[in-house]
Design an enzyme around this catalytic site. Structure first.
Site, PDB file in Angstrom:
ATOM      1  N   LYS A  33       1.087  -1.330  -0.007  1.00  0.00           N
ATOM      2  CA  LYS A  33      -0.141   0.100  -0.154  1.00  0.00           C
ATOM      3  C   LYS A  33       0.816   1.275  -0.046  1.00  0.00           C
ATOM      4  O   LYS A  33       1.741   1.430   0.863  1.00  0.00           O
ATOM      5  CB  LYS A  33      -0.935   0.037   1.377  1.00  0.00           C
ATOM      6  CG  LYS A  33      -1.994   1.247   1.409  1.00  0.00           C
ATOM      7  CD  LYS A  33      -2.867   1.140   2.350  1.00  0.00           C
ATOM      8  CE  LYS A  33      -2.457   1.959   3.831  1.00  0.00           C
ATOM      9  NZ  LYS A  33      -2.641   3.204   3.679  1.00  0.00           N
ATOM     10  N   ASP A  60      -3.356   4.024  -2.145  1.00  0.00           N
ATOM     11  CA  ASP A  60      -4.503   4.666  -1.125  1.00  0.00           C
ATOM     12  C   ASP A  60      -4.290   6.172  -0.779  1.00  0.00           C
ATOM     13  O   ASP A  60      -3.907   6.757   0.052  1.00  0.00           O
ATOM     14  CB  ASP A  60      -3.948   3.847   0.173  1.00  0.00           C
ATOM     15  CG  ASP A  60      -5.029   4.170   1.443  1.00  0.00           C
ATOM     16  OD1 ASP A  60      -6.034   4.806   1.077  1.00  0.00           O
ATOM     17  OD2 ASP A  60      -4.706   4.136   2.505  1.00  0.00           O
ATOM     18  N   LYS A  62      -7.415   8.050  -1.164  1.00  0.00           N
ATOM     19  CA  LYS A  62      -8.581   8.390  -0.751  1.00  0.00           C
ATOM     20  C   LYS A  62      -9.108   9.932  -1.349  1.00  0.00           C
ATOM     21  O   LYS A  62      -9.314  10.600  -0.442  1.00  0.00           O
ATOM     22  CB  LYS A  62      -8.382   8.824   0.609  1.00  0.00           C
ATOM     23  CG  LYS A  62      -8.291   7.411   1.625  1.00  0.00           C
ATOM     24  CD  LYS A  62      -8.025   7.809   3.139  1.00  0.00           C
ATOM     25  CE  LYS A  62      -7.820   6.595   3.724  1.00  0.00           C
ATOM     26  NZ  LYS A  62      -6.394   5.953   3.963  1.00  0.00           N
ATOM     27  N   ASP A  65     -14.109  14.650  -3.718  1.00  0.00           N
ATOM     28  CA  ASP A  65     -14.241  15.818  -4.439  1.00  0.00           C
ATOM     29  C   ASP A  65     -15.411  15.620  -5.172  1.00  0.00           C
ATOM     30  O   ASP A  65     -16.057  14.604  -5.285  1.00  0.00           O
ATOM     31  CB  ASP A  65     -12.979  16.154  -5.152  1.00  0.00           C
ATOM     32  CG  ASP A  65     -12.970  17.986  -5.261  1.00  0.00           C
ATOM     33  OD1 ASP A  65     -13.813  18.502  -5.529  1.00  0.00           O
ATOM     34  OD2 ASP A  65     -11.787  18.128  -5.091  1.00  0.00           O
ATOM     35  N   THR A 124     -11.347   3.622  10.256  1.00  0.00           N
ATOM     36  CA  THR A 124     -11.332   2.614  11.431  1.00  0.00           C
ATOM     37  C   THR A 124     -10.828   3.390  12.725  1.00  0.00           C
ATOM     38  O   THR A 124     -10.922   2.814  13.810  1.00  0.00           O
ATOM     39  CB  THR A 124     -10.439   1.204  11.147  1.00  0.00           C
ATOM     40  OG1 THR A 124      -9.205   1.954  11.136  1.00  0.00           O
ATOM     41  CG2 THR A 124     -10.766   0.785   9.976  1.00  0.00           C
ATOM     42  N   ARG A 212       2.286  -0.886  10.987  1.00  0.00           N
ATOM     43  CA  ARG A 212       3.315  -0.775  12.103  1.00  0.00           C
ATOM     44  C   ARG A 212       3.742  -2.340  12.518  1.00  0.00           C
ATOM     45  O   ARG A 212       4.768  -2.548  13.115  1.00  0.00           O
ATOM     46  CB  ARG A 212       2.857   0.033  13.101  1.00  0.00           C
ATOM     47  CG  ARG A 212       2.990   1.597  12.883  1.00  0.00           C
ATOM     48  CD  ARG A 212       2.092   2.506  13.598  1.00  0.00           C
ATOM     49  NE  ARG A 212       0.914   2.317  13.219  1.00  0.00           N
ATOM     50  CZ  ARG A 212      -0.083   2.952  13.950  1.00  0.00           C
ATOM     51  NH1 ARG A 212       0.187   3.829  14.688  1.00  0.00           N
ATOM     52  NH2 ARG A 212      -1.309   2.876  13.462  1.00  0.00           N
TER      53      ARG A 212
END
Ligand code: C5P
Length: 234
Positions: A33, A60, A62, A65, A124, A212
């Site tokens: 990603k 990614d 996102k 608009d 999330t 992570r």
């Protein structure tokens, strides 16, 4: 053969960090990603480099608009050859539908594979205490997922805790990409809407985005292998 249900998040701001991690993970990880942090600092060359390494990419960014602007932005991003692109479902049904149609038309015109298009439902990181929508979070997530499906999108990004409801509402083929994954025993402790890899897959997630727990591990390859072994059981 790598398990392409695992997508490792490259949340770095230097190219060297990316190369080091991708080299360290080797052939066991095939899907990465690229998000805002990396794309805004390194840009297109990192996507080109990942492609040259035969890696798949979830870009990614996102997008959120008006329909015309999002469609144009996605068609520009399509040049990079990412496998998955995304927009915010809160941009609305018309935005999602226009975007999906634009990608379809543009890829056919160029004779290239159409990237999958998925929609962010509810981040999330948002939990019930800070949520101010009229519906419950889980109800809103399912409403967004149904809207994305009706608009012609391939799937959604959602918390693993909502994967089961989305699978029930949107059927077998719908992609459910879940961040917020923490292997059992992980020492990164954020208490948001998260799950283990096993629970996320059992609930219907098709892809797990993990950052992570792998990047911050002393030995990222070992951490990835442990997660992949856990995934093999589902
Ligand atoms: O937390 P982790 O480093 O595994 O995050 C990987 C990716 O998943 C991040 O790039 C972020 O966009 C997303 N994420 C999320 N919700 C969380 C944690 C992470 O959407 N609670």
């Amino acid at each position: 053969m790598a398990d392409e249900r695992l997508i490792v998040a490259l949340d770095f701001h230097t190219f060297d960090d990316v190369k080091n991690l991708v080299d360290a993970l080797g052939s066991g990880v095939n899907f990465y990603k690229v998000g805002m942090e990396l794309f805004y600092s390194v840009g297109a060359p990192v996507v080109e480099w990942l492609k040259s390494q035969d890696k798949k990419i979830f870009l990614d960014l996102k997008l959120h608009d008006i329909p015309n602007t999002v469609s144009g932005g996605l068609c520009s991003l399509m040049n990079l050859g990412a496998d998955i692109l995304n927009v915010h479902a809160s941009g609305g049904f018309t935005m999602m539908k226009t975007a999906a149609e634009a990608l379809q038309k543009e890829s056919a015109a160029r004779g290239i594979a159409r990237p999958k298009l998925i929609a962010i439902t509810v981040l999330t990181s948002i939990n019930q205490s800070e949520w101010c929508g009229a519906l419950k979070i889980s109800e809103q997530v399912v409403a967004f997922a149904k809207s994305a499906k009706a608009a012609g999108l391939d799937g959604v990004v959602a918390s693993p805790q909502e994967a089961k409801l989305i699978r029930e509402a949107c059927g077998e083929k719908f992609l459910i990409v879940t961040p917020g994954i923490r292997p059992a025993g992980a020492d990164i402790n954020d208490q948001q809407r998260i799950s283990t890899p096993t629970a996320a897959l059992a609930n219907g997630a098709t892809h797990l985005v993990i950052g992570r727990p792998i990047r911050a591990a002393k030995n990222p390859r070992e951490a990835a292998e442990k997660i992949l072994a856990e995934m093999r059981g589902v």
